[in-house]
Write a protein that holds these residues in place. Structure first.
Motif, mmCIF file in Angstrom:
data_model
loop_
_atom_site.group_PDB
_atom_site.id
_atom_site.type_symbol
_atom_site.label_atom_id
_atom_site.label_comp_id
_atom_site.label_asym_id
_atom_site.label_seq_id
_atom_site.Cartn_x
_atom_site.Cartn_y
_atom_site.Cartn_z
ATOM 1 N N PHE A 124 -48.410 46.320 42.332
ATOM 2 C CA PHE A 124 -46.911 46.129 41.782
ATOM 3 C C PHE A 124 -46.679 44.953 41.136
ATOM 4 C CE2 PHE A 124 -46.773 49.596 44.633
ATOM 5 C CZ PHE A 124 -46.236 50.578 44.072
ATOM 6 N N LEU A 125 -46.750 43.828 41.800
ATOM 7 C CA LEU A 125 -46.418 42.488 41.403
ATOM 8 C C LEU A 125 -47.335 42.127 40.228
ATOM 9 C CD1 LEU A 125 -45.371 40.831 44.483
ATOM 10 C CD2 LEU A 125 -43.783 41.738 42.734
ATOM 11 N N PRO A 126 -48.777 42.226 40.288
ATOM 12 C CA PRO A 126 -49.464 41.793 39.377
ATOM 13 C C PRO A 126 -49.527 42.476 37.988
ATOM 14 C CG PRO A 126 -50.996 41.971 41.348
ATOM 15 C CD PRO A 126 -49.283 42.456 41.640
ATOM 16 N N TYR A 127 -49.008 43.968 38.316
ATOM 17 C CA TYR A 127 -48.531 44.580 36.837
ATOM 18 C C TYR A 127 -47.386 44.075 36.212
ATOM 19 C CZ TYR A 127 -46.914 48.246 34.161
ATOM 20 O OH TYR A 127 -46.317 49.174 33.045
ATOM 21 N N LEU A 128 -46.493 43.580 37.049
ATOM 22 C CA LEU A 128 -45.120 42.988 36.530
ATOM 23 C C LEU A 128 -45.512 41.785 35.676
ATOM 24 C CD1 LEU A 128 -42.512 43.935 39.283
ATOM 25 C CD2 LEU A 128 -42.782 45.074 36.812
ATOM 26 N N ARG A 129 -46.237 40.797 36.385
ATOM 27 C CA ARG A 129 -46.694 39.778 35.663
ATOM 28 C C ARG A 129 -47.646 39.930 34.518
ATOM 29 N NH1 ARG A 129 -47.494 37.905 41.368
ATOM 30 N NH2 ARG A 129 -49.617 38.568 41.144
ATOM 31 N N ALA A 130 -48.320 40.922 34.457
ATOM 32 C CA ALA A 130 -49.372 41.048 33.490
ATOM 33 C C ALA A 130 -48.349 41.801 32.143
ATOM 34 C CB ALA A 130 -50.317 42.275 33.687
ATOM 35 N N LEU A 131 -47.299 42.469 32.555
ATOM 36 C CA LEU A 131 -46.494 43.155 31.535
ATOM 37 C C LEU A 131 -45.419 42.028 30.949
ATOM 38 C CD1 LEU A 131 -45.244 45.701 30.251
ATOM 39 C CD2 LEU A 131 -43.560 45.668 32.056
ATOM 40 N N HIS A 132 -45.218 41.156 31.718
ATOM 41 C CA HIS A 132 -44.535 39.993 31.415
ATOM 42 C C HIS A 132 -45.236 38.980 30.289
ATOM 43 C CE1 HIS A 132 -42.818 35.948 31.335
ATOM 44 N NE2 HIS A 132 -41.536 36.533 31.308
ATOM 45 N N ALA A 133 -46.283 38.953 30.682
ATOM 46 C CA ALA A 133 -47.263 38.079 29.628
ATOM 47 C C ALA A 133 -47.638 38.767 28.486
ATOM 48 C CB ALA A 133 -48.793 37.961 30.526
ATOM 49 N N ARG A 134 -47.771 40.274 28.258
ATOM 50 C CA ARG A 134 -48.044 40.911 27.413
ATOM 51 C C ARG A 134 -46.870 40.512 26.255
ATOM 52 N NH1 ARG A 134 -50.957 46.643 27.378
ATOM 53 N NH2 ARG A 134 -52.443 45.414 27.698
ATOM 54 N N ILE A 135 -45.554 40.899 26.997
ATOM 55 C CA ILE A 135 -44.407 40.983 26.092
ATOM 56 C C ILE A 135 -44.177 39.536 25.357
ATOM 57 C CG2 ILE A 135 -41.717 40.844 26.223
ATOM 58 C CD1 ILE A 135 -41.951 42.749 28.604
ATOM 59 N N TRP A 136 -44.773 38.422 25.981
ATOM 60 C CA TRP A 136 -44.565 37.042 25.312
ATOM 61 C C TRP A 136 -45.765 36.749 24.429
ATOM 62 C CZ3 TRP A 136 -40.923 33.735 25.555
ATOM 63 C CH2 TRP A 136 -39.940 34.117 26.423
ATOM 64 N N ARG A 137 -46.406 38.003 23.972
ATOM 65 C CA ARG A 137 -47.466 37.822 23.005
ATOM 66 C C ARG A 137 -46.888 38.346 21.621
ATOM 67 N NH1 ARG A 137 -52.568 40.389 26.261
ATOM 68 N NH2 ARG A 137 -52.637 38.764 27.734
ATOM 69 N N PHE A 138 -45.656 38.952 21.839
ATOM 70 C CA PHE A 138 -44.811 39.544 20.667
ATOM 71 C C PHE A 138 -44.352 38.578 19.866
ATOM 72 C CE2 PHE A 138 -45.308 43.484 23.345
ATOM 73 C CZ PHE A 138 -45.213 44.289 22.304
ATOM 74 N N GLN A 192 -41.431 38.106 18.549
ATOM 75 C CA GLN A 192 -40.037 37.728 19.142
ATOM 76 C C GLN A 192 -40.032 38.219 20.625
ATOM 77 O OE1 GLN A 192 -37.950 35.823 17.536
ATOM 78 N NE2 GLN A 192 -39.131 35.862 15.480
ATOM 79 N N PRO A 193 -40.656 37.465 21.430
ATOM 80 C CA PRO A 193 -40.702 37.995 22.760
ATOM 81 C C PRO A 193 -39.329 38.150 23.510
ATOM 82 C CG PRO A 193 -41.630 35.823 22.691
ATOM 83 C CD PRO A 193 -41.412 36.291 21.183
ATOM 84 N N ARG A 194 -38.368 37.286 23.058
ATOM 85 C CA ARG A 194 -37.044 37.179 23.872
ATOM 86 C C ARG A 194 -36.296 38.622 23.243
ATOM 87 N NH1 ARG A 194 -38.165 31.829 23.184
ATOM 88 N NH2 ARG A 194 -37.672 30.577 25.135
ATOM 89 N N ILE A 195 -36.458 38.748 22.065
ATOM 90 C CA ILE A 195 -35.671 39.868 21.441
ATOM 91 C C ILE A 195 -36.446 41.361 22.180
ATOM 92 C CG2 ILE A 195 -35.213 41.373 19.504
ATOM 93 C CD1 ILE A 195 -35.262 38.762 17.725
ATOM 94 N N ALA A 213 -35.125 41.409 26.026
ATOM 95 C CA ALA A 213 -33.834 41.544 25.655
ATOM 96 C C ALA A 213 -33.564 43.276 25.513
ATOM 97 C CB ALA A 213 -32.887 40.847 24.979
ATOM 98 N N SER A 214 -34.282 43.569 24.677
ATOM 99 C CA SER A 214 -34.079 45.080 24.154
ATOM 100 C C SER A 214 -34.459 45.996 25.459
ATOM 101 C CB SER A 214 -34.959 45.186 22.916
ATOM 102 O OG SER A 214 -34.331 44.538 21.732
ATOM 103 N N LEU A 215 -35.541 45.715 25.946
ATOM 104 C CA LEU A 215 -36.040 46.372 27.195
ATOM 105 C C LEU A 215 -35.025 46.518 28.352
ATOM 106 C CD1 LEU A 215 -40.023 45.824 27.162
ATOM 107 C CD2 LEU A 215 -38.734 47.944 26.441
ATOM 108 N N VAL A 216 -34.615 45.264 28.440
ATOM 109 C CA VAL A 216 -33.689 45.112 29.612
ATOM 110 C C VAL A 216 -32.397 45.862 29.436
ATOM 111 C CG1 VAL A 216 -32.249 43.489 30.870
ATOM 112 C CG2 VAL A 216 -34.670 42.634 30.453
ATOM 113 N N THR A 217 -31.976 45.964 28.139
ATOM 114 C CA THR A 217 -30.692 46.391 27.695
ATOM 115 C C THR A 217 -30.965 47.842 27.790
ATOM 116 O OG1 THR A 217 -30.009 44.848 26.113
ATOM 117 C CG2 THR A 217 -28.989 46.859 25.912
ATOM 118 N N VAL A 218 -31.936 48.615 27.222
ATOM 119 C CA VAL A 218 -32.290 49.959 27.385
ATOM 120 C C VAL A 218 -32.402 50.346 28.965
ATOM 121 C CG1 VAL A 218 -34.002 51.834 26.939
ATOM 122 C CG2 VAL A 218 -33.510 50.076 25.030
#
Length: 672
Positions: A416-430, A432-435, A438-443
């Motif tokens: 569970f936790l390694p998956y969340l860390r890997a997901l976070h790392a993948r998002i920051w490769r986009f 505009q990672p903050r956008i 923020a979009s994922l958190v809002t949805v």
């Protein structure tokens, strides 16, 4: 996989350490799958990491089982989406039980043979990593969408979510009176009952297996497991013979876990006959055409069961499901042989579906319920139209594949936790990672907010239940009392309410306010789930007590079939001095067409018996005048129910004329 200093290849990717001597061993690349994929839920893969002495590869495939899972999940989905194509497709769940019992027990026995112990904590953690990700995703999505589609979907949703969260859905459903075969309640998470049975088994079975392993003689263990399987089958038979509710029989872990046990029995038998128990997954004998033939015959018999067994038939629970479980264990035994039959079951499309069967099973039912509620005109009989069924199946496949690719498989491998860390790392490769974040958190926040509000403010009753209770309330003014039959007939007249006894089920109960308005003084005795057998006993009691009126209206076709013998008995109770009116049925249930055919044929052969054709009257307006269950009439539907009866009585009075018939007095209904 690693090679230790002694030249022994070791698999360290799971709790089970398999050691195979490899002279002059070189380092081996880690395999893509570990032994945890063996675990036997609906989504388990059948490829395991192993290094058997007969193989130099680090991967060993257990053939056929993914194909069997694919067949099982297809049967269940077709049963729900197109029940006419597979009326007994619910037996796919029993196939899953057998496969799960076999694979889980095999895994535990291999671990015990290889290490001398079973690590319960590790086992249950793997179970959580295997099941929870897809389950949370499906429950969260369905709960968020339900308030946006129809309020009736929220009825009882809190208890459903509680059952899903505690893996006790089957017992929660029994406590709240919900039934698996009840098509009137849009129960959003109903399919989770089988997952609960499996998880309860997974919680208890490893502990019991440890106790069983204290017995030194392997075949004695097999005998005890076989005896437990037979006891479970016998308990289902006893409950059925005693007249227990079929949902209690079907949902009960005590009465429906013999499929898991018979799978466990096969695993124990394979270990008992193996010279090296740790190698139980390897081919214990050479493939043979006889074994292939047995498998083909077993699958053919299951196909017959899919067409022959019915959800409401006692034969299904007395012997049908036990026989299906026996056939399924024969299929497993045949599939793992590695012969031609195994290779057929191991074809790429079947393996692909089988590996994703858990997600397919989870998604298909909530999607069907949501789509039917959103497009009721596409499900006029309760079952979805072909177009809606295809849309539901397509969405199920897409969501199951995405869930498997991006949620289930990564969490199973990483945690569970390694998956969340890997997901976070993948998002920051986009870019505009903050956008993106923020979009994922809002949805997610909006979905959670809608779902929670739906659970908090969920209605306590569905529209059908409200209509039924309104009808029951209207009848609490008291029974008006008997009126004796009258000896003369006015062919131009019509009976008023004081001359009518109406006996019916919940459809008549929902229409009771309109009947009382149209026929003041009518005596309505209607009850939920009443069928013709119960109605005959009640009419017999009223006739014996002198309470039966000159005109007897009977509407009892919603909850069970009706035979000509029952109609003959009814006519005998009513007698020649009274008029009998039969009301046909309209409901999304498989026996309704047969009920209406029986009633129509009977009335055609008995001119003094009238038929109130409720089915034809309501069919064009069912979506507007019935509750969301498409069975119970609202106020306008009740008015149509009364108007249809009014027309029938009028026509019957004009066509009838025996001297012993009762008189009729004209009374126009208030709605006319």
């Amino acid at each position: 996989m690693r090679v230790n200093s002694a030249g022994i290849a070791e698999d360290v990717s799971s709790d089970v350490t398999l050691r195979v001597y490899r002279p002059n061993a070189r380092p081996i690349r880690p395999c893509r799958r570990d032994l945890s994929t063996l675990e036997g839920d609906m989504s388990s893969a059948s490829t395991v990491t192993s290094t058997p002495a007969t193989s130099t590869a680090g991967r060993f495939h257990l053939p056929g089982l993914d194909g069997l899972r694919a067949i099982a999940v297809i049967l269940v989905i077709v049963y729900h989406a197109a029940p006419a194509l597979a009326p007994g497709g619910f037996i796919g769940v029993d196939m899953f039980f057998v496969i799960s019992g076999f694979l889980i027990t095999t895994l535990l026995l291999r671990e015990h043979a290889g290490t001398g112990r079973i690590r319960l904590g590790r086992f249950w953690l793997r179970r959580a990593r295997r099941l929870l990700p897809a389950l949370v995703l499906v429950v969260g999505t369905a709960t968020a969408l339900a308030p946006l589609i129809h309020g009736d979907l929220l009825v009882g949703l809190r208890t459903q979510v509680l059952g899903a969260a505690t893996f006790a859905y089957n017992w929660v459903a029994l406590a709240t009176g919900n039934g698996y075969f009840d098509t009137t309640t849009p129960e959003l998470l109903r399919n989770l009952w089988s997952l609960s049975v499996e998880e309860q088994f997974y919680l208890i079975w490893p502990i019991l297996l440890l106790a069983l392993l204290l017995i030194r003689r392997p075949w004695l263990r097999v005998g005890l497991l076989a005896a437990g399987t037979l006891a479970g089958m016998g308990w289902m038979w006893i409950l059925t013979a005693a007249g227990a509710n079929i949902t209690r029989i079907y949902y009960g872990t005590d009465s429906h876990s013999f499929g898991l046990l018979i799978g466990a029995t096969l695993a124990a038998a394979l270990v008992a006959q193996a010279r090296q128990p740790v190698r139980v997954l390897e081919r214990l004998e050479r493939p043979s055409w006889q074994r292939d033939l047995v498998g083909i015959i077993a699958l053919s018999c299951i196909a017959v069961a899919v067409w022959g067994l019915r959800e409401s038939g006692h034969a299904t629970f007395r012997w049908g499901l036990p026989v299906v479980s026996i056939l399924a264990v024969v299929l497993v035994w045949s599939a793992i042989s590695g012969g031609i039959w195994s290779r057929v079951l191991d074809m790429a499309p079947l393996r692909y579906i089988g590996a994703r069967s858990y997600g397919l099973y989870l998604w298909h039912w909530p999607l069907l319920v949501l789509l039917i509620a959103a497009f009721p005109d596409q499900a006029p009989t309760g079952a979805p139209s072909p177009l809606l069924a295809l849309v539901a199946i397509a969405l199920t496949m897409v969501l199951a594949v995405l869930s498997y690719r991006f949620v289930e498989n990564p969490i199973r491998k990483l945690g569970f936790l390694p998956y969340l860390r890997a997901l976070h790392a993948r998002i920051w490769r986009f870019p505009q990672p903050r956008i993106v974040l923020a979009s994922l958190v809002t949805v997610a926040a909006l979905a959670a907010g809608v779902g929670v509000s739906g659970l908090v403010f969920a209605p306590t009753q569905g529209s059908a239940q409200q209509l039924i209770e309104e009808g029951a309330q209207s009848l609490k003014t008291g029974y008006p009392g008997p009126i004796a039959p009258k000896p003369t007939l006015d062919p131009e007249g019509l009976a008023d309410g004081s001359e009518i006894s109406a006996i019916g089920d919940s459809v008549m109960l929902a229409a009771a306010p309109a009947l009382q308005e149209a026929f003041p003084g009518i005596a309505v005795d209607a009850a939920v789930s009443r069928n013709m057998n119960a109605g005959l006993d009640l009419i017999q009691e009223q006739a014996a007590a002198g309470l039966l009126r000159p005109v007897v209206v009977v509407g009892l076709g919603t909850n069970a079939t009706i035979s000509s013998a029952q109609l003959d008995r009814l006519a005998g109770i009513v007698g020649p001095s009274r008029h009998l009116v039969l009301v046909n049925a309209y409901a999304p249930r498989p026996w309704i067409a047969g009920v209406n055919q029986s009633l129509g044929d009977y009335v055609a052969g008995h001119p003094r018996v009238g038929l109130s054709d409720w089915a034809s009257a309501i069919d064009p307006q069912a979506g507007e005048l019935l509750a969301s269950d498409r069975i119970h009439p609202g106020s306008r539907g009740g008015a149509l129910y009364a108007a249809t009866l009014h027309t029938t009585l009028e026509n019957l009075a004009k066509s009838d004329g025996p001297p012993e018939a009762p008189s009729y007095r004209r009374h126009e209904p208030a709605h006319a």
